[in-house]
Motif scaffolding. Structure first.
Motif, PDB file in Angstrom:
ATOM      1  N   LYS A  64      15.886 -26.881 -41.237  1.00  9.90           N
ATOM      2  CA  LYS A  64      14.667 -26.558 -40.492  1.00  9.90           C
ATOM      3  C   LYS A  64      13.391 -26.979 -41.212  1.00  9.90           C
ATOM      4  N   ARG A  65      13.483 -27.193 -42.525  1.00 10.82           N
ATOM      5  CA  ARG A  65      12.310 -27.568 -43.313  1.00 10.82           C
ATOM      6  C   ARG A  65      12.687 -28.639 -44.328  1.00 10.82           C
ATOM      7  N   VAL A  66      11.706 -29.489 -44.611  1.00 10.89           N
ATOM      8  CA  VAL A  66      11.850 -30.452 -45.691  1.00 10.89           C
ATOM      9  C   VAL A  66      10.729 -30.175 -46.675  1.00 10.89           C
ATOM     10  N   HIS A  67      11.084 -29.867 -47.912  1.00  9.20           N
ATOM     11  CA  HIS A  67      10.096 -29.609 -48.962  1.00  9.20           C
ATOM     12  C   HIS A  67       9.827 -30.911 -49.701  1.00  9.20           C
ATOM     13  N   LEU A  68       8.567 -31.255 -49.819  1.00  5.94           N
ATOM     14  CA  LEU A  68       8.168 -32.398 -50.638  1.00  5.94           C
ATOM     15  C   LEU A  68       7.777 -31.830 -51.989  1.00  5.94           C
ATOM     16  N   ARG A  69       8.537 -32.182 -53.022  1.00  4.06           N
ATOM     17  CA  ARG A  69       8.400 -31.562 -54.334  1.00  4.06           C
ATOM     18  C   ARG A  69       7.953 -32.560 -55.392  1.00  4.06           C
ATOM     19  N   ASP A  70       7.331 -32.020 -56.416  1.00  8.30           N
ATOM     20  CA  ASP A  70       7.056 -32.799 -57.624  1.00  8.30           C
ATOM     21  C   ASP A  70       8.386 -32.904 -58.361  1.00  8.30           C
ATOM     22  N   PRO A  71       8.918 -34.109 -58.564  1.00 10.45           N
ATOM     23  CA  PRO A  71      10.234 -34.218 -59.192  1.00 10.45           C
ATOM     24  C   PRO A  71      10.259 -33.804 -60.663  1.00 10.45           C
ATOM     25  N   LEU A  72       9.115 -33.727 -61.302  1.00 11.69           N
ATOM     26  CA  LEU A  72       9.096 -33.328 -62.715  1.00 11.69           C
ATOM     27  C   LEU A  72       9.034 -31.826 -62.905  1.00 11.69           C
ATOM     28  N   THR A  73       8.444 -31.112 -61.936  1.00 11.28           N
ATOM     29  CA  THR A  73       8.329 -29.663 -62.063  1.00 11.28           C
ATOM     30  C   THR A  73       9.174 -28.908 -61.042  1.00 11.28           C
ATOM     31  N   GLY A  74       9.512 -29.575 -59.942  1.00  9.19           N
ATOM     32  CA  GLY A  74      10.249 -28.908 -58.869  1.00  9.19           C
ATOM     33  C   GLY A  74       9.355 -28.127 -57.930  1.00  9.19           C
ATOM     34  N   SER A  75       8.063 -28.073 -58.213  1.00  7.71           N
ATOM     35  CA  SER A  75       7.165 -27.283 -57.366  1.00  7.71           C
ATOM     36  C   SER A  75       6.953 -27.960 -56.012  1.00  7.71           C
ATOM     37  N   THR A  76       6.899 -27.148 -54.976  1.00  3.46           N
ATOM     38  CA  THR A  76       6.690 -27.645 -53.622  1.00  3.46           C
ATOM     39  C   THR A  76       5.231 -28.018 -53.436  1.00  3.46           C
ATOM     40  N   GLN A  77       5.002 -29.267 -53.014  1.00  2.81           N
ATOM     41  CA  GLN A  77       3.640 -29.754 -52.764  1.00  2.81           C
ATOM     42  C   GLN A  77       3.280 -29.601 -51.290  1.00  2.81           C
ATOM     43  N   ARG A  78       4.292 -29.717 -50.423  1.00  2.00           N
ATOM     44  CA  ARG A  78       4.067 -29.695 -48.991  1.00  2.00           C
ATOM     45  C   ARG A  78       5.387 -29.346 -48.314  1.00  2.00           C
ATOM     46  N   VAL A  79       5.320 -28.669 -47.164  1.00  2.00           N
ATOM     47  CA  VAL A  79       6.529 -28.344 -46.402  1.00  2.00           C
ATOM     48  C   VAL A  79       6.391 -28.943 -45.006  1.00  2.00           C
ATOM     49  N   LEU A  80       7.407 -29.695 -44.599  1.00  2.00           N
ATOM     50  CA  LEU A  80       7.456 -30.265 -43.260  1.00  2.00           C
ATOM     51  C   LEU A  80       8.360 -29.376 -42.417  1.00  2.00           C
ATOM     52  N   HIS A  81       7.836 -28.839 -41.348  1.00  2.00           N
ATOM     53  CA  HIS A  81       8.605 -27.973 -40.458  1.00  2.00           C
ATOM     54  C   HIS A  81       9.128 -28.816 -39.304  1.00  2.00           C
ATOM     55  N   MET A  82      10.431 -28.808 -39.110  1.00  2.00           N
ATOM     56  CA  MET A  82      11.006 -29.593 -38.026  1.00  2.00           C
ATOM     57  C   MET A  82      10.513 -29.025 -36.699  1.00  2.00           C
ATOM     58  N   PRO A  83      10.197 -29.904 -35.748  1.00  2.00           N
ATOM     59  CA  PRO A  83       9.623 -29.458 -34.468  1.00  2.00           C
ATOM     60  C   PRO A  83      10.586 -28.600 -33.650  1.00  2.00           C
ATOM     61  N   HIS A  84       9.988 -27.776 -32.775  1.00  2.00           N
ATOM     62  CA  HIS A  84      10.769 -26.996 -31.813  1.00  2.00           C
ATOM     63  C   HIS A  84      11.099 -27.909 -30.645  1.00  2.00           C
ATOM     64  N   ILE A  85      12.320 -27.821 -30.150  1.00  2.00           N
ATOM     65  CA  ILE A  85      12.757 -28.773 -29.138  1.00  2.00           C
ATOM     66  C   ILE A  85      13.057 -28.143 -27.784  1.00  2.00           C
ATOM     67  N   ASP A  86      12.851 -26.859 -27.636  1.00  2.00           N
ATOM     68  CA  ASP A  86      13.054 -26.276 -26.314  1.00  2.00           C
ATOM     69  C   ASP A  86      12.205 -25.021 -26.171  1.00  2.00           C
ATOM     70  N   ALA A  87      12.214 -24.455 -24.983  1.00  2.00           N
ATOM     71  CA  ALA A  87      11.373 -23.295 -24.675  1.00  2.00           C
ATOM     72  C   ALA A  87      11.769 -22.066 -25.479  1.00  2.00           C
ATOM     73  N   ARG A  88      13.018 -22.019 -25.962  1.00  2.00           N
ATOM     74  CA  ARG A  88      13.454 -20.878 -26.780  1.00  2.00           C
ATOM     75  C   ARG A  88      12.996 -21.014 -28.225  1.00  2.00           C
ATOM     76  N   MET A  89      12.245 -22.099 -28.492  1.00  2.00           N
ATOM     77  CA  MET A  89      11.724 -22.369 -29.839  1.00  2.00           C
ATOM     78  C   MET A  89      12.845 -22.693 -30.819  1.00  2.00           C
ATOM     79  N   GLU A  90      13.930 -23.289 -30.312  1.00  2.00           N
ATOM     80  CA  GLU A  90      15.004 -23.730 -31.192  1.00  2.00           C
ATOM     81  C   GLU A  90      14.505 -24.924 -32.006  1.00  2.00           C
ATOM     82  N   THR A  91      14.782 -24.913 -33.296  1.00  2.00           N
ATOM     83  CA  THR A  91      14.334 -25.979 -34.183  1.00  2.00           C
ATOM     84  C   THR A  91      15.363 -27.094 -34.234  1.00  2.00           C
ATOM     85  N   ASP A  92      14.890 -28.345 -34.229  1.00  2.00           N
ATOM     86  CA  ASP A  92      15.750 -29.510 -34.298  1.00  2.00           C
ATOM     87  C   ASP A  92      16.097 -29.762 -35.768  1.00  2.00           C
ATOM     88  N   ALA A  93      17.269 -29.303 -36.203  1.00  2.00           N
ATOM     89  CA  ALA A  93      17.651 -29.345 -37.617  1.00  2.00           C
ATOM     90  C   ALA A  93      17.883 -30.768 -38.113  1.00  2.00           C
TER      91      ALA A  93
END
Length: 186
Positions: A45-74
């Motif tokens: 459901k999410r892709v974390h963009l991390r600093d490869p030297l520290t492992g810290s998350t710089q940004r999180v990409l949330h996969m879009p919802h694909i239907d009215a029930r707000m199901e996430t496109d994994a």
């Protein structure tokens, strides 16, 4: 074990270790410049963009919802452009691919079953993707018989190449981007 350990090993500096909760969707991609580690987490459901030297998350990409029930496109696959400025996520249950700006985290464009049909006109599923060596073109690897080329700058499909009898299994560009080899199950 309830954790997965990932080691990033630069050749000239010490190894960095990161631990993640056990997740069957966990996948990684390292940017070509080595500056970003993308980790597919939380059951795709999410892709974390991390600093490869520290492992810290710089940004999180949330996969879009694909239907009215707000199901996430994994997501099950991620690949960086050669310039590391874009990231494509695909392998989604609904057959779509998404192209993201790695600096802002913005969704640049996406494509899916309505943009390419599989065998017998049925929707196809994008499993992976390849960038041209210059990073200007993107070709999704889907189970359909056609190769569709997208312009990364405009987000538009610019051409459809040869058709196979069976679904595309793998693709690869040569170094200067003048040839594209495709493998299918005929």
């Amino acid at each position: 074990s309830s954790k997965i350990e990932v080691r990033v090993t630069p050749f000239r500096t010490p190894t960095v270790s990161m631990s993640f909760p056990l997740d069957p969707f966990l996948k990684f991609a390292l940017s070509h410049d080595g500056g970003i580690l993308a980790s597919v987490e939380d059951r795709g459901k999410r892709v974390h963009l991390r600093d490869p030297l520290t492992g810290s998350t710089q940004r999180v990409l949330h996969m879009p919802h694909i239907d009215a029930r707000m199901e996430t496109d994994a997501c099950t696959y991620a690949i960086f452009s050669p310039t590391s400025s874009s990231l494509v996520t695909c392998g989604h249950a609904w057959g779509r691919f998404y192209t993201w700006d790695t600096r802002s985290g913005d969704l640049l464009f996406s494509g899916g079953p309505e943009d390419h049909s599989g065998l017998d006109g049925m929707p196809s599923t994008v499993r992976s993707a390849v960038f041209s060596p210059d990073g200007k073109s993107l070709v999704p690897v889907d189970v359909g018989p056609a190769l569709r080329v997208w312009d990364v700058a405009t987000g538009m499909q610019i051409k459809s190449l040869q058709r196979h009898l069976g679904g595309i299994r793998d693709l690869g560009f040569n170094r200067n981007g003048t040839w594209l080899a495709s493998l299918s199950h005929e």
